[in-house]
Design an enzyme around this catalytic site. Sequence first.
Site, PDB file in Angstrom:
ATOM      1  N   TYR A 102      63.905  98.701   7.205  1.00 12.08           N
ATOM      2  CA  TYR A 102      64.783  97.660   7.746  1.00 12.08           C
ATOM      3  C   TYR A 102      65.788  97.151   6.709  1.00 12.08           C
ATOM      4  O   TYR A 102      66.845  96.636   7.057  1.00 12.08           O
ATOM      5  CB  TYR A 102      63.968  96.470   8.269  1.00 12.08           C
ATOM      6  CG  TYR A 102      63.210  96.754   9.552  1.00 12.08           C
ATOM      7  CD1 TYR A 102      63.139  98.030  10.076  1.00 12.08           C
ATOM      8  CD2 TYR A 102      62.560  95.737  10.228  1.00 12.08           C
ATOM      9  CE1 TYR A 102      62.443  98.297  11.235  1.00 12.08           C
ATOM     10  CE2 TYR A 102      61.854  95.992  11.401  1.00 12.08           C
ATOM     11  CZ  TYR A 102      61.800  97.275  11.888  1.00 12.08           C
ATOM     12  OH  TYR A 102      61.108  97.524  13.034  1.00 12.08           O
ATOM     13  N   LYS A 110      51.585 106.304   7.016  1.00 10.95           N
ATOM     14  CA  LYS A 110      51.934 107.626   7.533  1.00 10.95           C
ATOM     15  C   LYS A 110      52.007 108.543   6.308  1.00 10.95           C
ATOM     16  O   LYS A 110      52.998 109.248   6.070  1.00 10.95           O
ATOM     17  CB  LYS A 110      53.276 107.536   8.298  1.00 10.95           C
ATOM     18  CG  LYS A 110      53.645 108.784   9.064  1.00 10.95           C
ATOM     19  CD  LYS A 110      52.816 109.025  10.301  1.00 10.95           C
ATOM     20  CE  LYS A 110      53.198 110.338  10.966  1.00 10.95           C
ATOM     21  NZ  LYS A 110      52.220 110.779  11.973  1.00 10.95           N
ATOM     22  N   ASP A 133      49.940 106.647  13.917  1.00 12.60           N
ATOM     23  CA  ASP A 133      49.806 107.173  15.287  1.00 12.60           C
ATOM     24  C   ASP A 133      48.382 106.985  15.796  1.00 12.60           C
ATOM     25  O   ASP A 133      48.154 106.591  16.939  1.00 12.60           O
ATOM     26  CB  ASP A 133      50.247 108.646  15.361  1.00 12.60           C
ATOM     27  CG  ASP A 133      49.860 109.472  14.139  1.00 12.60           C
ATOM     28  OD1 ASP A 133      49.357 108.895  13.165  1.00 12.60           O
ATOM     29  OD2 ASP A 133      50.055 110.699  14.170  1.00 12.60           O
ATOM     30  N   ASP A 136      55.943  95.901  13.099  1.00  9.79           N
ATOM     31  CA  ASP A 136      56.785  95.426  14.199  1.00  9.79           C
ATOM     32  C   ASP A 136      56.273  96.019  15.516  1.00  9.79           C
ATOM     33  O   ASP A 136      56.056  95.320  16.518  1.00  9.79           O
ATOM     34  CB  ASP A 136      58.227  95.886  13.925  1.00  9.79           C
ATOM     35  CG  ASP A 136      59.249  95.228  14.825  1.00  9.79           C
ATOM     36  OD1 ASP A 136      58.859  94.414  15.661  1.00  9.79           O
ATOM     37  OD2 ASP A 136      60.442  95.543  14.688  1.00  9.79           O
ATOM     38  N   ASP A 189      53.533  94.204  18.630  1.00  7.79           N
ATOM     39  CA  ASP A 189      53.914  94.071  20.052  1.00  7.79           C
ATOM     40  C   ASP A 189      52.863  94.739  20.934  1.00  7.79           C
ATOM     41  O   ASP A 189      52.519  94.229  22.010  1.00  7.79           O
ATOM     42  CB  ASP A 189      55.276  94.714  20.318  1.00  7.79           C
ATOM     43  CG  ASP A 189      56.406  93.687  20.284  1.00  7.79           C
ATOM     44  OD1 ASP A 189      56.272  92.711  19.535  1.00  7.79           O
ATOM     45  OD2 ASP A 189      57.405  93.865  21.002  1.00  7.79           O
TER      46      ASP A 189
END
Length: 362
Positions: free
Chosen positions: A135, A190, A222, A246, A250
């Site tokens: 980001y 990851k 994942d 992020d 959610d």
Amino acid sequence: MKIAVLPGDGIGTEIVAEAVKVLNTLGLDLQMEQALVGGAAYEVHGHPLPESTLKLAQESDAILFGAVGDWKYDKLDRPLRPEQAILGLRKHLGLFANFRPAICYEELVGASSLKPELIAGLDILIIRELTGDIYFGQPRGRRIATDGHFPGTEEAFDTMRYSRPEIERIAHVAFQAARKRSKKVTSVDKANVLETFQFWKDVVTEVAKEYPDVALEHMYVDNAAMQLVKKPKAFDVLFTGNMFGDILSDEASMLTGSIGMLPSASLNAKGQGLYEPSHGSAPDIAGQGIANPLATILSAAMMLRFSLNQAEAADRIEAAVKDVLAAGYRTADIWSEGTKRVSTREMGDAVVAAITKTTIKG
Ligand code: NAD
């Protein structure tokens, strides 16, 4: 205790008004000052994070934030878009540690899309690094490709990066938080594909040596996304970088019934914090008086606990939220057959009534 109140856009103004109402019933000496942020600030000052708003935030002990954004600003240059305000506040105040508790209240077990036995009693804490990763990484931009599969064509790129100190400080936050809970940290990465996250994993493993009493497990993002819906209660502290956090937070919100229930705290090294619901400005329901204010009210409770040293007042708010849910009050997002559908304002009134132990009207 000085609080900067930044309602922002869309449902931000509606839900923050309810949280302020709740704070005002506690009988605390709180000095609350309101300022424009996001699209609302752009309209008046031509910038989503005006100097005056940033100054107020910097001078306050804590910030109570609503949400920013609206589709109508999507065509603006990126630095002028409302979402830059929250990114700017995180950056200027060094708010690197984001706490997102995902708790499934007994009364809302039926509001989740998962089977009740999977989420009843769920209480996990997501800790997301907030000031690094893809980001904020430079360079980023658009250009004409000089290599790759399609040289000579347009391409866009971002840079994923984390420095050792950035990973170390958030890892300490995660391990220390785990010590106050069930002493287990799941670090999500990851590392199988990304250099940045192999480094993340190595640094987290080193920091873990300072916390021999806390169990550390590593999980690929994942798999974590899958495990969150398969066996969410297996997590306790789920700790990860900015982008994965992020997305996973959610996903976790739906375990609790609605994103309208999920509070968050973003802290810097001094304990100064920004408190906001995990959701956005919900332009699709803005102005209708139907948004759920509980995530913002619970964020205000986190503010009292983490930045203002008022744990007892925070407990009172949290107990009141449980009371109103037990009494059957529901905004549209968590409503189900047999419960009382209420507006944003009525939900705020019900929390106030539960705090002051007056009769809940409705
Ligand atoms: P959103 O979180 O605003 O909304 C997603 C869905 O959840 C919508 O259907 C919305 O109606 C619903 N919802 C959200 N909060 C709710 C609440 N309190 N009660 C009931 N329902 C609720 O996400 P989006 O639609 O992807 O984004 C809308 C705008 O918000 C965009 O401009 C986005 O950039 C911005 N945004 C801002 C923040 C922030 O201010 N920190 C965070 C995320 C998104």
